[in-house]
Design an enzyme around this catalytic site. Sequence first.
Site, short mmCIF file in Angstrom:
data_model
loop_
_atom_site.label_atom_id
_atom_site.label_comp_id
_atom_site.label_asym_id
_atom_site.label_seq_id
_atom_site.Cartn_x
_atom_site.Cartn_y
_atom_site.Cartn_z
N SER A 295 0.84 -1.20 0.00
CA SER A 295 0.00 0.00 0.00
C SER A 295 0.87 1.24 0.00
CB SER A 295 -0.91 0.01 1.23
OG SER A 295 -1.48 1.31 1.36
N HIS B 16 -1.17 -1.42 -4.11
CA HIS B 16 -2.47 -1.07 -3.55
C HIS B 16 -2.53 0.45 -3.39
CE1 HIS B 16 -6.08 -1.96 -1.12
NE2 HIS B 16 -5.68 -1.02 -0.29
N ASP C 63 -4.65 3.52 -2.02
CA ASP C 63 -5.73 3.89 -1.09
C ASP C 63 -6.27 5.27 -1.41
OD1 ASP C 63 -6.09 1.68 0.75
OD2 ASP C 63 -4.03 2.05 1.37
N MET D 106 -9.00 8.10 -0.55
CA MET D 106 -9.87 8.53 0.55
C MET D 106 -10.41 9.92 0.26
SD MET D 106 -7.47 7.43 3.72
CE MET D 106 -6.73 5.79 3.82
N HIS E 54 -8.29 1.00 -4.05
CA HIS E 54 -9.25 0.81 -2.96
C HIS E 54 -9.96 2.14 -2.73
CE1 HIS E 54 -9.70 -0.14 1.65
NE2 HIS E 54 -10.86 -0.09 1.02
N MET F 213 -12.16 4.34 -0.93
CA MET F 213 -12.87 4.63 0.33
C MET F 213 -13.55 5.97 0.16
SD MET F 213 -9.78 3.29 2.76
CE MET F 213 -8.58 3.49 1.44
N MET G 186 -11.81 -5.98 5.26
CA MET G 186 -10.97 -5.05 6.03
C MET G 186 -10.67 -5.63 7.41
SD MET G 186 -10.29 -2.51 4.07
CE MET G 186 -9.40 -1.55 5.32
N ASP H 50 -6.83 -6.32 4.36
CA ASP H 50 -6.17 -5.02 4.37
C ASP H 50 -6.22 -4.43 5.78
OD1 ASP H 50 -5.23 -2.47 3.80
OD2 ASP H 50 -6.89 -1.93 2.47
C1 DX5 Z 1 -6.51 1.70 5.54
C2 DX5 Z 1 -5.99 1.34 4.17
C3 DX5 Z 1 -4.91 0.33 4.18
C4 DX5 Z 1 -3.64 0.78 4.86
C5 DX5 Z 1 -2.91 -0.42 5.33
O1 DX5 Z 1 -7.55 2.59 5.38
O2 DX5 Z 1 -7.05 0.82 3.40
O3 DX5 Z 1 -4.61 -0.10 2.87
O4 DX5 Z 1 -2.82 1.52 4.02
O5 DX5 Z 1 -1.83 0.03 6.07
P1 DX5 Z 1 -1.08 -0.88 7.13
O6 DX5 Z 1 -0.53 -2.06 6.41
O7 DX5 Z 1 -0.03 0.03 7.67
O8 DX5 Z 1 -2.10 -1.28 8.17
ZN ZN Z 2 -6.58 -0.18 1.44
#
Ligand code: DX5
Ligand code: ZN
Length: 227
Positions: A12, A36, A38, A40, A69, A71, A139, A177
Amino acid sequence: MPASREVTIAPSILAADFGNLASAAGEVASATSWLHVDVMDGHFVPNISIGPPVVASLRRHSGAFFDCHLMISEPLRYLEPFARAGASSVTVHVEVGRTGEVLDAARALSLGVGLALNPDTPFEAVEPYLDRIDLLLVMTVFPGFGGQSFMAEVLPKVAEARAAIDRGRLDVSLEVDGGIDESTAALVAGAGARVLVAGSAVFRDARPWEAVRRLQTAAQGDVPRGG
Ligand code: DX5
Ligand code: ZN
Protein backbone atom coordinates in the site's frame (compact mmCIF):
# COMPACT_ATOMS: atom_id res chain seq x y z
CA MET A 1 4.62 -25.61 -5.17
CA PRO A 2 2.31 -24.81 -2.24
CA ALA A 3 -0.45 -23.54 -4.51
CA SER A 4 -3.10 -23.63 -1.81
CA ARG A 5 -1.30 -21.04 0.34
CA GLU A 6 0.31 -18.99 -2.42
CA VAL A 7 -0.32 -15.34 -1.73
CA THR A 8 0.14 -12.05 -3.51
CA ILE A 9 1.41 -9.11 -1.50
CA ALA A 10 -0.13 -5.77 -2.47
CA PRO A 11 2.08 -3.01 -1.03
CA SER A 12 0.00 0.00 0.00
CA ILE A 13 1.57 3.23 -1.18
CA LEU A 14 -0.28 5.05 1.61
CA ALA A 15 2.75 4.19 3.74
CA ALA A 16 5.27 5.37 1.14
CA ASP A 17 6.85 8.81 0.80
CA PHE A 18 4.27 10.74 -1.25
CA GLY A 19 7.10 12.91 -2.59
CA ASN A 20 8.74 9.85 -4.12
CA LEU A 21 5.93 7.57 -5.21
CA ALA A 22 7.60 6.51 -8.44
CA SER A 23 10.66 5.25 -6.58
CA ALA A 24 8.44 3.54 -3.99
CA ALA A 25 6.74 1.67 -6.84
CA GLY A 26 10.16 0.73 -8.19
CA GLU A 27 11.31 -0.54 -4.80
CA VAL A 28 8.76 -3.35 -4.74
CA ALA A 29 8.53 -4.14 -8.47
CA SER A 30 11.02 -7.03 -8.28
CA ALA A 31 8.99 -8.76 -5.54
CA THR A 32 5.35 -8.28 -6.57
CA SER A 33 3.36 -7.10 -9.57
CA TRP A 34 0.67 -5.45 -7.41
CA LEU A 35 0.38 -1.98 -5.89
CA HIS A 36 -2.47 -1.07 -3.55
CA VAL A 37 -3.70 2.49 -3.99
CA ASP A 38 -5.73 3.89 -1.09
CA VAL A 39 -8.17 6.54 -2.22
CA MET A 40 -9.87 8.53 0.55
CA ASP A 41 -12.37 11.37 0.17
CA GLY A 42 -12.57 12.85 3.68
CA HIS A 43 -16.22 11.80 3.75
CA PHE A 44 -16.54 8.02 3.72
CA VAL A 45 -13.41 8.00 5.89
CA PRO A 46 -11.96 10.83 8.00
CA ASN A 47 -8.84 11.29 5.86
CA ILE A 48 -7.92 12.50 2.37
CA SER A 49 -5.26 10.77 0.34
CA ILE A 50 -4.89 10.60 -3.43
CA GLY A 51 -7.04 10.77 -6.54
CA PRO A 52 -6.96 10.13 -10.30
CA PRO A 53 -4.22 12.68 -11.16
CA VAL A 54 -1.76 10.92 -8.86
CA VAL A 55 -2.71 7.52 -10.30
CA ALA A 56 -2.15 8.90 -13.81
CA SER A 57 1.28 10.25 -12.87
CA LEU A 58 2.30 7.01 -11.19
CA ARG A 59 1.12 5.03 -14.20
CA ARG A 60 3.82 6.72 -16.28
CA HIS A 61 6.42 5.14 -14.00
CA SER A 62 4.93 1.76 -13.21
CA GLY A 63 3.46 -1.19 -15.07
CA ALA A 64 2.11 -2.72 -11.84
CA PHE A 65 -1.43 -3.93 -11.30
CA PHE A 66 -3.01 -0.89 -9.62
CA ASP A 67 -5.42 -2.27 -7.03
CA CYS A 68 -7.38 0.89 -6.26
CA HIS A 69 -9.25 0.81 -2.96
CA LEU A 70 -11.93 3.47 -3.16
CA MET A 71 -12.87 4.63 0.33
CA ILE A 72 -15.21 7.21 -1.12
CA SER A 73 -18.91 7.99 -0.83
CA GLU A 74 -19.54 8.60 -4.53
CA PRO A 75 -17.71 5.92 -6.50
CA LEU A 76 -20.04 6.26 -9.52
CA ARG A 77 -18.74 9.75 -10.09
CA TYR A 78 -15.08 8.74 -10.14
CA LEU A 79 -14.90 5.33 -11.82
CA GLU A 80 -14.28 6.76 -15.25
CA PRO A 81 -11.52 9.17 -14.11
CA PHE A 82 -9.80 6.24 -12.38
CA ALA A 83 -10.13 4.07 -15.48
CA ARG A 84 -8.65 6.84 -17.63
CA ALA A 85 -5.85 7.38 -15.12
CA GLY A 86 -4.73 3.76 -15.49
CA ALA A 87 -6.35 1.92 -12.59
CA SER A 88 -6.32 -1.86 -13.10
CA SER A 89 -9.11 -2.62 -10.68
CA VAL A 90 -11.37 -0.63 -8.39
CA THR A 91 -12.70 -1.88 -5.09
CA VAL A 92 -15.74 -0.11 -3.71
CA HIS A 93 -17.27 -0.40 -0.26
CA VAL A 94 -20.58 -2.19 0.17
CA GLU A 95 -21.49 0.27 2.96
CA VAL A 96 -21.76 3.05 0.35
CA GLY A 97 -24.87 1.52 -1.29
CA ARG A 98 -26.09 1.24 -4.92
CA THR A 99 -23.68 -1.70 -5.06
CA GLY A 100 -25.07 -3.49 -8.11
CA GLU A 101 -25.05 -0.29 -10.14
CA VAL A 102 -21.46 0.53 -9.14
CA LEU A 103 -20.20 -2.96 -9.95
CA ASP A 104 -21.87 -2.85 -13.37
CA ALA A 105 -20.39 0.56 -14.11
CA ALA A 106 -16.87 -0.61 -13.18
CA ARG A 107 -17.29 -3.72 -15.35
CA ALA A 108 -18.48 -1.61 -18.28
CA LEU A 109 -15.22 0.36 -18.05
CA SER A 110 -13.25 -2.92 -18.29
CA LEU A 111 -11.88 -2.46 -14.80
CA GLY A 112 -11.29 -5.32 -12.39
CA VAL A 113 -14.19 -5.24 -9.96
CA GLY A 114 -13.75 -5.50 -6.21
CA LEU A 115 -16.07 -5.17 -3.24
CA ALA A 116 -14.90 -4.28 0.27
CA LEU A 117 -16.49 -4.59 3.67
CA ASN A 118 -15.64 -2.97 6.97
CA PRO A 119 -14.84 -4.94 10.14
CA ASP A 120 -18.36 -4.44 11.51
CA THR A 121 -20.19 -5.31 8.28
CA PRO A 122 -21.38 -8.93 8.16
CA PHE A 123 -20.40 -11.23 5.31
CA GLU A 124 -24.08 -11.49 4.32
CA ALA A 125 -23.89 -7.91 2.99
CA VAL A 126 -21.54 -8.94 0.17
CA GLU A 127 -22.75 -12.48 -0.42
CA PRO A 128 -25.34 -11.58 -3.10
CA TYR A 129 -22.60 -9.99 -5.24
CA LEU A 130 -19.97 -12.74 -5.10
CA ASP A 131 -20.63 -13.97 -8.63
CA ARG A 132 -20.24 -10.45 -10.03
CA ILE A 133 -16.84 -9.52 -8.63
CA ASP A 134 -13.17 -10.40 -9.16
CA LEU A 135 -11.99 -9.50 -5.69
CA LEU A 136 -13.46 -9.43 -2.19
CA LEU A 137 -11.67 -7.20 0.30
CA VAL A 138 -12.24 -7.99 3.96
CA MET A 139 -10.97 -5.05 6.03
CA THR A 140 -8.98 -6.07 9.08
CA VAL A 141 -8.95 -2.50 10.43
CA PHE A 142 -11.46 0.35 10.11
CA PRO A 143 -10.40 2.18 6.96
CA GLY A 144 -8.93 5.66 7.01
CA PHE A 145 -5.39 5.32 8.27
CA GLY A 146 -2.32 3.15 7.87
CA GLY A 147 -0.41 1.72 10.79
CA GLN A 148 -3.39 0.46 12.79
CA SER A 149 -3.51 -2.80 14.73
CA PHE A 150 -4.87 -5.93 13.08
CA MET A 151 -8.34 -6.95 14.29
CA ALA A 152 -8.19 -10.69 14.93
CA GLU A 153 -11.94 -10.81 15.48
CA VAL A 154 -12.34 -10.48 11.69
CA LEU A 155 -10.64 -13.85 11.03
CA PRO A 156 -13.88 -15.89 11.18
CA LYS A 157 -15.32 -13.63 8.46
CA VAL A 158 -12.26 -14.27 6.28
CA ALA A 159 -12.82 -18.01 6.74
CA GLU A 160 -16.53 -17.59 5.99
CA ALA A 161 -15.70 -15.76 2.76
CA ARG A 162 -13.14 -18.43 1.78
CA ALA A 163 -15.72 -21.17 2.33
CA ALA A 164 -18.36 -19.39 0.24
CA ILE A 165 -15.91 -18.71 -2.62
CA ASP A 166 -14.77 -22.35 -2.62
CA ARG A 167 -18.30 -23.71 -2.32
CA GLY A 168 -19.41 -21.67 -5.33
CA ARG A 169 -16.16 -22.45 -7.21
CA LEU A 170 -15.95 -18.72 -7.82
CA ASP A 171 -13.01 -16.95 -9.41
CA VAL A 172 -12.77 -14.32 -6.68
CA SER A 173 -9.50 -13.20 -5.07
CA LEU A 174 -9.87 -12.90 -1.31
CA GLU A 175 -7.94 -9.88 -0.04
CA VAL A 176 -7.35 -8.51 3.45
CA ASP A 177 -6.17 -5.02 4.37
CA GLY A 178 -4.95 -3.48 7.60
CA GLY A 179 -2.32 -4.41 10.17
CA ILE A 180 -0.69 -7.10 8.05
CA ASP A 181 2.83 -7.95 9.18
CA GLU A 182 4.88 -11.14 9.41
CA SER A 183 2.84 -12.52 12.30
CA THR A 184 -0.65 -11.65 11.06
CA ALA A 185 0.18 -12.74 7.47
CA ALA A 186 0.17 -16.38 8.56
CA LEU A 187 -3.17 -15.93 10.36
CA VAL A 188 -5.00 -14.40 7.39
CA ALA A 189 -3.47 -16.82 4.89
CA GLY A 190 -4.47 -19.67 7.18
CA ALA A 191 -8.03 -18.32 7.19
CA GLY A 192 -8.04 -18.27 3.39
CA ALA A 193 -6.86 -14.84 2.25
CA ARG A 194 -4.76 -14.88 -0.92
CA VAL A 195 -4.01 -11.19 -1.48
CA LEU A 196 -2.47 -9.38 1.47
CA VAL A 197 -2.29 -5.60 1.53
CA ALA A 198 0.63 -4.28 3.55
CA GLY A 199 1.59 -0.65 3.97
CA SER A 200 3.75 -0.04 7.04
CA ALA A 201 5.29 -3.52 6.99
CA VAL A 202 6.62 -2.86 3.48
CA PHE A 203 7.43 0.82 3.17
CA ARG A 204 8.75 1.39 6.69
CA ASP A 205 11.41 -1.19 5.86
CA ALA A 206 14.73 0.04 4.50
CA ARG A 207 14.44 -2.65 1.80
CA PRO A 208 10.77 -2.81 0.81
CA TRP A 209 11.31 -5.63 -1.72
CA GLU A 210 12.78 -7.82 1.02
CA ALA A 211 9.86 -6.98 3.29
CA VAL A 212 7.48 -8.18 0.53
CA ARG A 213 9.39 -11.47 0.25
CA ARG A 214 9.38 -11.97 4.01
CA LEU A 215 5.62 -11.45 4.06
CA GLN A 216 5.21 -14.02 1.28
CA THR A 217 7.27 -16.50 3.27
CA ALA A 218 5.45 -15.69 6.50
CA ALA A 219 2.11 -16.33 4.82
CA GLN A 220 3.23 -19.88 4.08
CA GLY A 221 3.45 -20.40 7.81
CA ASP A 222 7.22 -20.94 7.66
CA VAL A 223 9.73 -19.22 9.86
CA PRO A 224 11.84 -16.87 7.73
CA ARG A 225 15.51 -17.79 7.86
CA GLY A 226 18.32 -15.40 8.57
CA GLY A 227 16.08 -12.66 10.03
C1 DX5 B 1 -6.51 1.70 5.54
C2 DX5 B 1 -5.99 1.34 4.17
C3 DX5 B 1 -4.91 0.33 4.18
C4 DX5 B 1 -3.64 0.78 4.86
C5 DX5 B 1 -2.91 -0.42 5.33
O1 DX5 B 1 -7.55 2.59 5.38
O2 DX5 B 1 -7.05 0.82 3.40
O3 DX5 B 1 -4.61 -0.10 2.87
O4 DX5 B 1 -2.82 1.52 4.02
O5 DX5 B 1 -1.83 0.03 6.07
P1 DX5 B 1 -1.08 -0.88 7.13
O6 DX5 B 1 -0.53 -2.06 6.41
O7 DX5 B 1 -0.03 0.03 7.67
O8 DX5 B 1 -2.10 -1.28 8.17
ZN1 ZN C 1 -6.58 -0.18 1.44
